[in-house]
Every structure is written in structure tokens, then in C-alpha cells.
Design an enzyme around this catalytic site. Structure first.
Site, PDB file in Angstrom:
ATOM      1  N   GLY A 219      16.596 -57.449  27.664  1.00 16.48           N
ATOM      2  CA  GLY A 219      16.910 -56.035  27.512  1.00 16.48           C
ATOM      3  C   GLY A 219      15.842 -55.154  28.133  1.00 16.48           C
ATOM      4  O   GLY A 219      15.204 -55.504  29.132  1.00 16.48           O
ATOM      5  N   SER A 220      15.638 -54.008  27.523  1.00 18.85           N
ATOM      6  CA  SER A 220      14.776 -52.986  28.131  1.00 18.85           C
ATOM      7  C   SER A 220      13.294 -53.321  28.133  1.00 18.85           C
ATOM      8  O   SER A 220      12.510 -52.629  28.785  1.00 18.85           O
ATOM      9  CB  SER A 220      15.000 -51.640  27.433  1.00 18.85           C
ATOM     10  OG  SER A 220      16.296 -51.158  27.723  1.00 18.85           O
ATOM     11  N   THR A 221      12.873 -54.392  27.447  1.00 16.81           N
ATOM     12  CA  THR A 221      11.476 -54.798  27.581  1.00 16.81           C
ATOM     13  C   THR A 221      11.195 -55.237  29.018  1.00 16.81           C
ATOM     14  O   THR A 221      10.050 -55.174  29.485  1.00 16.81           O
ATOM     15  CB  THR A 221      11.109 -55.947  26.617  1.00 16.81           C
ATOM     16  OG1 THR A 221      11.985 -57.052  26.836  1.00 16.81           O
ATOM     17  CG2 THR A 221      11.220 -55.486  25.166  1.00 16.81           C
TER      18      THR A 221
END
Length: 495
Positions: A219-221
Site C-alpha cells: 500500500g501507501s508505505t
């Protein structure tokens, strides 16, 4: 001597010669092969009865051998079984996992470096003892990670990894659900086998060390990687305006990308630092396309993707960033979806690399090996550079964006009063379906490090399953507080 007697004498001599040759072959040339045979019960029993060395966290044994009253003389025990099971693994008759497996030659006393110890024990008539394995684990950080995950409920599936950025030391490694290795090391093999079978049938897979053996969409990590790739080109910095907006249509496709956070992403163009702060998918998707698939792939591999690098535990899962992605999949990779998968250890390494001026250190769990009687250090692990993932200036620019994300963006739950924290949240769609046709809830991630300007600890929290409503599963709200407690435990170990 008459002929019949001479013939019998020669025949007997040949028999004795054949017997001597066979004994020499079995006891010298073939001895190791016989010892290593699976069916050699005598050797297996002797090995299982050996006083194995301890596995240590600080001065505390998390695996040790104690005297038993049965035929095997010693029983392997795990004083803090559930918290350290993913690290120690277990040792039983003919089977080892975790550190019990990778460090077996030292723990059993059979390694060549322990020859003198074995010789002294033989002369003194003592049983052979194994060496002690001293780990890099910080007990306060491990406890904070374990307690933080457990607080999310009995059904939680997830992992926490903490790393010392400058060395690669693993300071914490927790995976839930967990299990009791004492029951698997039981000398009642029927009971131990029944417990192993019970664990293997559970859908939650408690025997899986999710910290290193599970890879999911990060995801956005992963935007930390995308931002690094962009800044590394020399065309971007924290203040560069990048395309954003409420939606983004993937190249060569009719699929539309949306944002989880609306307020900070709605303008057509916003500074890159703001895109990170509010985790704007509609900014990072076109940014990845602009950077290009080759540069994105090169940057991901700089942080350790597509590689095996962790030697201290078995069965490391390889985090993947495929080469040659087409534009739609490159766009999806920009915010950690599509073909990208990562383990918690891998995302902790990404974070530690940014914290360490762009230098990624090889992670390790075994700090040193200690002789069984004199407690002298036999071997120590020296920190080793894995890669220069980014320049120092790029790492500094990405750190600036991650600090803003904690100060006023999606990662505020990880803020520590008086300490500047850098962080990034992630909520990744699983892309899977339940048997009833409903979507499997998203995965929640959090990565961060502190203090931002002189980092001592980098953390990754991954939540694969939490028994909460889907709209309440977010990396910041669920993972942020856990990461905060782990960082505080390292920075302020005495409370």
C-alpha cells in the site's frame, strides 16, 4: 604345513583382512554418513540428549535446556514461548525451526569452532555442551511490539519488525497469531505431533513467521520508495508541484484511481510533500509513470526487493517488484498496489535505509556466539552494507516529507512529544474475495523511524487481519500507536 591346512589358514587370513578393512571403512571413511542417516536412532537419541546452548535476549534465556527425568536427560524449554516463538522456533527429535535450526551446529556443540571444548569435555568425562546464541533483540521493544499487536484482539494477524538503521540489528520481531514451542518440544512425541497437526490446520497459520515469511501489497508505505525514485532523478524535491486531483485514470485503461483522504489531494497540482502528507494516490500513480518502470525497479532493488538477504532465520519470502512493468501497472506500483509485494522486514529495511542516509544495512538477528563454559565470544556479527539505495540528499528530502506526514498528515498517531518522528501510513486493498463473495478487508501498514535527524530505530507494522469494520482499518490509526510504543521503548528503555 600340508596343503588343506595352508588353504584354511590363507582363507582365515583373508577373512580377518576383510574384517579389518570393513571396520576401518565404517569407523573412519563412512562414519559421518552413518551418523547423518535419518534412521540412526542411537545417534539421534544421543544428539537429542545433548545439553544445547541457550538462546539469549540480553541476559535472559528465551530457549534453554533443563534436566529431565526421562531417557533423553534434558528437555528444551522456552520461558517466554508466545512472544519469542517466531524467533526461536523449536527443537524436537530430528526437527528444528527458527534460530534452533540456523544455529543448530553451535547450539548442539558440533561446530568445528567448538572442537577444543569437545576435547576438554571428553578428557574430563563431561557431556558435550553447546554454545550460547546472543541475539540483537531489545527486550523492551519486543514487549512493546507484542503487547501492541495483542491489544488489537485475539484474532489479529500481523507482524512488527524494528531495526537499528546504522547497523541492521533486528531490535524486535513479533508475529501473531503465535504458538507454544514448549508443546512442540515435548518428549511425549504423540502429544507434540497432535499439537503440530492442530496448528497446521488453522486458517490463521500460527506457525508462519509473518515478519519474514509473508509478502503482501504494501500500500501507501511504498510511496517512500516512489518518492525516493523521483527525488533521485534530480527532477523533484519536497516542494516540486506534482499532478493530483480527486481521480486519476490509469494509462491505456479505463480504471480510475481514488484517494482515501480527500481534503489534501483535490487540487490539480500540489507540492510533493503535501502528496506524501495526505497520501495522495492520484499524485503517486502518475509520479511513478513519470519516473519510469526501469527507475522504479532499480530503486526498489536498491532497498532489497527481489533479493534474499536475511540469513538468521529460514524460509525468507522474497519481496517483489517485477521488471518491465507496463504503464498501468507502473502507476499502481506507485502507491504499493498491483504487482508489488513486500514483507514487514523488507518495509522496515526501506525505512531504515532512508533513516541511514540512503544506506541499507544487511539485517541480522544473531549478535554473537558464546562458548558454553568460559563464556568467551567465539564469533560476532559485523554490520554489513547491503546497498546504497539513495544519495544522502535524497534520503534527507524524503525524511522531510515523512516528518510532515507525522506532524500534520495521516501518520499523526505515531507522534512522540519532544521527539521528531518520520513516518508513513498504508492501507492496501487485498484484491481477494471471501467465500461469500465479499472483499477481504484491506491490509494496514505503518513505517517510521525516530529521532528523525539522528535515527536509533526504524519500525514496520503490518496488519493482515483485524477484527474491525473495513472502514476503520487504517495504517495510521491501528499501526501508528504500535510503532510509537516500539520507538519509545528503544529511545527511553527505562520509561
Amino acid at each position: 604345513m600340508n596343503k588343506p591346512i595352508r588353504a584354511v589358514s590363507i582363507f582365515c587370513l583373508l577373512l580377518f583382512l576383510a574384517l579389518a578393512l570393513n571396520a576401518t571403512y565404517l569407523q573412519y571413511y563412512h562414519a559421518n554418513a552413518l551418523n547423518d542417516r535419518v534412521g540412526n536412532g542411537r545417534v539421534a537419541t544421543a544428539t537429542f540428549s545433548r545439553d544445547r546452548g541457550a538462546i539469549m535476549v540480553g541476559r535472559t534465556a528465551i530457549a534453554e535446556s533443563v534436566k529431565s527425568k526421562d531417557q533423553y536427560k534434558v528437555q528444551r524449554t522456552y520461558p517466554q514461548p508466545f512472544m519469542y516463538a517466531p524467533v526461536t522456533g523449536w527443537y524436537t527429535f530430528g526437527n528444528e525451526t527458527g534460530l534452533e535450526r540456523t544455529q543448530n551446529s553451535y547450539l548442539s556443540g558440533e561446530d568445528d569452532s567448538l572442537f577444543v571444548n569437545r576435547l576438554v569435555d571428553l578428557v574430563n568425562g563431561n557431556a558435550t555442551k553447546g554454545a550460547n546464541v546472543l541475539t540483537t533483540i531489545d527486550p523492551a521493544a519486543q514487549q512493546a511490539a507484542f503487547d501492541g499487536l495483542r491489544a488489537l484482539g485475539a484474532d489479529v494477524q500481523g507482524a512488527v519488525v524494528a531495526i537499528e538503521p546504522s547497523t541492521g540489528k533486528v531490535l524486535a520481531m513479533v508475529s501473531l497469531p503465535t504458538y507454544n514451542p514448549n508443546r512442540l518440544a515435548d518428549h511425549n512425541f504423540k502429544k507434540a505431533s497432535a499439537y503440530a497437526t492442530q496448528l497446521s490446520k488453522l486458517k490463521s497459520q500460527p506457525l508462519l513467521n509473518r515478519a519474514v515469511q509473508t509478502t503482501l501489497a504494501p500500500g501507501s508505505t511504498f510511496k517512500v520508495v516512489t518518492a525516493s525514485a523521483a527525488v533521485q532523478t534530480g527532477r523533484y524535491n519536497a516542494n516540486t508541484l506534482v499532478p493530483a486531483g480527486p481521480t486519476y485514470t490509469l494509462p491505456q485503461s479505463h480504471s480510475v484511481v481514488h484517494n482515501d483522504v480527500i481534503s489534501g489531494c483535490s487540487s490539480p497540482k500540489i507540492p510533493l510533500i503535501q502528496a506524501m502528507e495526505f497520501s495522495c494516490n492520484t499524485a503517486f500513480a502518475p509520479l511513478a509513470v513519470a519516473v519510469g518502470a526501469s527507475a522504479m525497479h532499480r530503486q526498489a532493488e536498491g532497498f532489497g526487493f527481489n533479493q534474499q538477504y536475511f540469513d538468521d532465520l529460514p524460509a525468507q519470502a522474497t519481496s517483489r517488484y517485477p521488471a518491465g512493468l507496463d504503464p498501468p501497472n507502473t502507476a499502481l506500483s506507485g502507491f504499493g498496489q498491483g504487482s508489488v509485494t513486500a514483507s514487514p522486514l523488507q518495509m522496515a529495511m526501506v525505512t531504515a535505509g532512508i533513516a541511514n542516509d540512503g544506506v541499507v544495512m544487511k539485517p541480522y538477528l544473531v549478535n554473537s556466539l558464546q562458548s558454553p563454559t568460559s563464556f568467551e565470544t567465539l564469533k560476532s556479527t559485523n554490520p554489513e552494507q547491503l546497498a546504497q539505495a539513495t544519495s544522502s540528499s535524497t534520503a534527507s528530502e524524503v525524511t522531510k516529507m515523512m516528518v510532515a506526514t507525522v506532524q500534520s498528515g495521516t501518520a499523526t498517531p505515531a507522534a512522540i512529544p519532544g521527539i521528531q518522528v518520520a513516518g508513513k501510513t498504508g492501507t492496501a486493498q487485498s484484491g481477494l474475495k471471501n467465500p461469500d463473495g465479499s472483499e477481504v478487508p484491506p491490509y494496514a501498514w505503518f513505517v517510521g523511524f525516530a529521532p528523525a535527524q539522528s535515527p536509533k530505530v526504524a519500525v514496520c507494522v503490518m496488519l493482515q487481519h483485524v477484527d474491525q469494520p473495513t472502514d476503520e482499518i487504517h495504517g495510521g490509526t491501528l499501526g501508528g500507536p504500535i510503532a510509537k510504543s516500539v520507538m519509545e521503548a528503544v529511545l527511553n528503555p527505562h520509561g
